[in-house]
Design a protein around this motif. Structure first.
Motif: not given
Length: 134
Positions: A17-45
């Motif tokens: 972090l001192e040299d600026g080569s790492a970024v720290v993020a929470t799991p919610t920040q990292t997972l926001a926008g993460h693609p899910v589901g096998r179909q383009p417009h639907a997923a299954v519980c």
């Protein structure tokens, strides 16, 4: 490197972090926008088999192995089926249960829309030093 995952704050400052080569993020920040589901417009519980679509409230189980940079989201749950905790934490893996809505994201390589996680909050967390060997 100890991290308070609920706030995303480091308890120690690593050299990267001192040299600026790492970024720290929470799991919610990292997972926001993460693609899910096998179909383009639907997923299954995974609990009841209900179809989950854009704007639905969902919960997602996600993990990242200690030797990997990528998160994997193998399970989605509807509001009624979502667990409250991570039932069997795995030693060596960071695991999170996040809740939010399904959104959509356009993937640039394939030029297709996919469902993604949006408006997330952390419901449960297990760090890599918790749990049992796989």
């Amino acid at each position: 490197m100890p991290v308070d995952e609920t706030s995303g704050c480091l308890t120690e400052r690593p050299a990267s972090l001192e040299d600026g080569s790492a970024v720290v993020a929470t799991p919610t920040q990292t997972l926001a926008g993460h693609p899910v589901g096998r179909q383009p417009h639907a997923a299954v519980c995974i609990g009841c088999g209900a179809t989950l679509r854009e704007t639905d409230l969902v919960f997602a189980y996600a993990y990242r192995c200690a030797d990997s940079r990528a998160w994997t989201v193998p399970r989605l749950f509807c509001h009624g089926c979502a667990p409250d905790t991570i039932r069997s934490p795995t030693l060596g893996a960071t695991e999170a249960l996040v809740g939010g809505r399904l959104g959509s994201i356009a993937l640039p390589t394939s030029r297709r829309a996919r469902l993604c996680l949006a408006e997330l909050s952390l419901r449960a967390f297990s760090g890599p030093t918790e749990g049992f060997s796989p």
